[in-house]
Scaffold this motif. Structure first.
Motif, PDB file in Angstrom:
ATOM      1  N   GLU A  91       7.268  23.744  36.807  1.00  0.00           N
ATOM      2  CA  GLU A  91       8.336  22.849  36.350  1.00  0.00           C
ATOM      3  C   GLU A  91       8.692  21.884  37.467  1.00  0.00           C
ATOM      4  N   ILE A 136      14.969  22.394  33.231  1.00  0.00           N
ATOM      5  CA  ILE A 136      14.591  22.873  31.905  1.00  0.00           C
ATOM      6  C   ILE A 136      15.788  23.417  31.134  1.00  0.00           C
ATOM      7  N   SER A 181       6.511  16.722  28.119  1.00  0.00           N
ATOM      8  CA  SER A 181       7.357  17.832  27.673  1.00  0.00           C
ATOM      9  C   SER A 181       7.344  18.040  26.164  1.00  0.00           C
ATOM     10  N   TYR A 239       8.067  24.815  26.869  1.00  0.00           N
ATOM     11  CA  TYR A 239       7.951  25.354  28.231  1.00  0.00           C
ATOM     12  C   TYR A 239       7.758  26.874  28.196  1.00  0.00           C
TER      13      TYR A 239
END
Length: 305
Positions: free
Chosen positions: A108, A84, A157, A95
């Motif tokens: 994740e 990330i 995402s 996120y």
């Protein structure tokens, strides 16, 4: 000028034996109207689907079920292979929003921790290493194995989901085009947001077909292979998808498409975000307006929810 994805699709159709049909449809391809290109792709997609269906429907294939490696409750899967910290700002903000609202439910997935959760067959890992499987399609393989093994929710995402909307969702979710829009649409479903319990028969059958394909083949026959197999699995299961609660896959694209057309101020973006609890965005901008619009959207995400 043809974009990379269209060129890849054309090459795939040729390798799949669709060149004679492509030549017959050439006037549609050469026409400058967008609808003509859509008709060209739709007709080729239908021909390819029929070939795949004929070869795989009701076919006995190996079961690729794996052992559960950890105990999880209602996981939310979010993948960025490079980690990330290496993701674009939009992905990082998304996120952070999910983490703030769902805490330990959010998991994740990256290249370093993937094996903590699933064991992909060696033939998949090897072909990924050899670049026969792209990162995009690898994410299809990962999501289908995660959902088959643990269940939960897969969120691409670049998909925003409003927290209260998420909490009210049914146990099974596949965004799809509803009638009459799905008439003649061979792939009316989307995979950017999926919610299933573990060992769901549709997901398990789709996983087995997809993994069997890669055990036997060295190239991706079509970008939407996962979707083809989901449709085939659904038909084998008495049109399973048709009986699921209706979650529209068109309206979530509204904000993304509007941000391509013209500059939007913060208030306009906020208002358009209210139209759907799911919002499908992209990291790949194609117009001059988008970068500024996405910058404003990212500023909104700082305090969203």
């Amino acid at each position: 000028m043809l974009n990379k994805r269209i060129l890849q699709s054309l090459k795939s159709y040729i390798k799949a034996g669709e060149l004679p049909l492509m030549l017959g449809l050439l006037p549609y391809f050469l026409d400058k109207e967008k609808v003509s290109m859509e008709l060209f792709r739709s007709r080729l997609g239908y021909s390819l689907y029929k070939k795949i269906k004929k070869r795989y429907v009701k076919k006995d294939v190996k079961d690729y079920t794996q052992k559960v490696k950890c105990t999880l409750k209602n996981p939310i899967w979010f993948m960025w292979l490079q980690g990330i910290d290496s993701a674009p700002v939009l992905v990082q903000k998304n996120y952070s929003y999910l983490k703030k609202n769902f805490g330990e439910q959010l998991i994740e997935i990256n290249s370093e921790n993937l094996s903590k959760y699933i064991d992909l067959p060696d033939f998949i890992l090897n072909k990924k290493q050899e670049n026969k499987i792209t990162n995009t399609h690898f994410s299809d393989l990962v999501r289908i194995q995660l959902l088959a093994t643990y269940g939960g929710t897969w969120i691409d995402s670049t998909v925003l989901v409003e927290k209260n909307y998420f909490r009210e969702l049914p146990d099974i979710v596949i965004p799809r085009t509803l009638k009459p829009g799905n008439d003649g649409n061979i792939i009316p479903i989307s995979s950017w947001f999926l919610k299933f319990p573990a060992n769901n028969p549709l997901i398990v059958r789709t996983r087995n077909l997809l993994f069997n394909y890669w055990e036997k083949n060295n190239r991706l026959i079509d970008y939407f292979l996962l979707h083809y197999y989901m449709i085939i699995a659904s038909k084998e299961l008495d049109d399973y998808i048709e009986d699921l609660p209706p979650i529209d896959n068109s309206l979530p694209h509204y904000l993304m498409l509007e941000m391509r057309k013209r500059p939007l101020d913060v208030d306009e973006i906020k208002n358009k975000m209210k139209y759907s609890g799911l919002i499908k965005l992209t990291n790949k901008t194609i117009t001059t307006y988008e970068n500024d619009n996405y910058s404003r959207l990212i500023s909104i995400l700082e305090t969203w929810g």
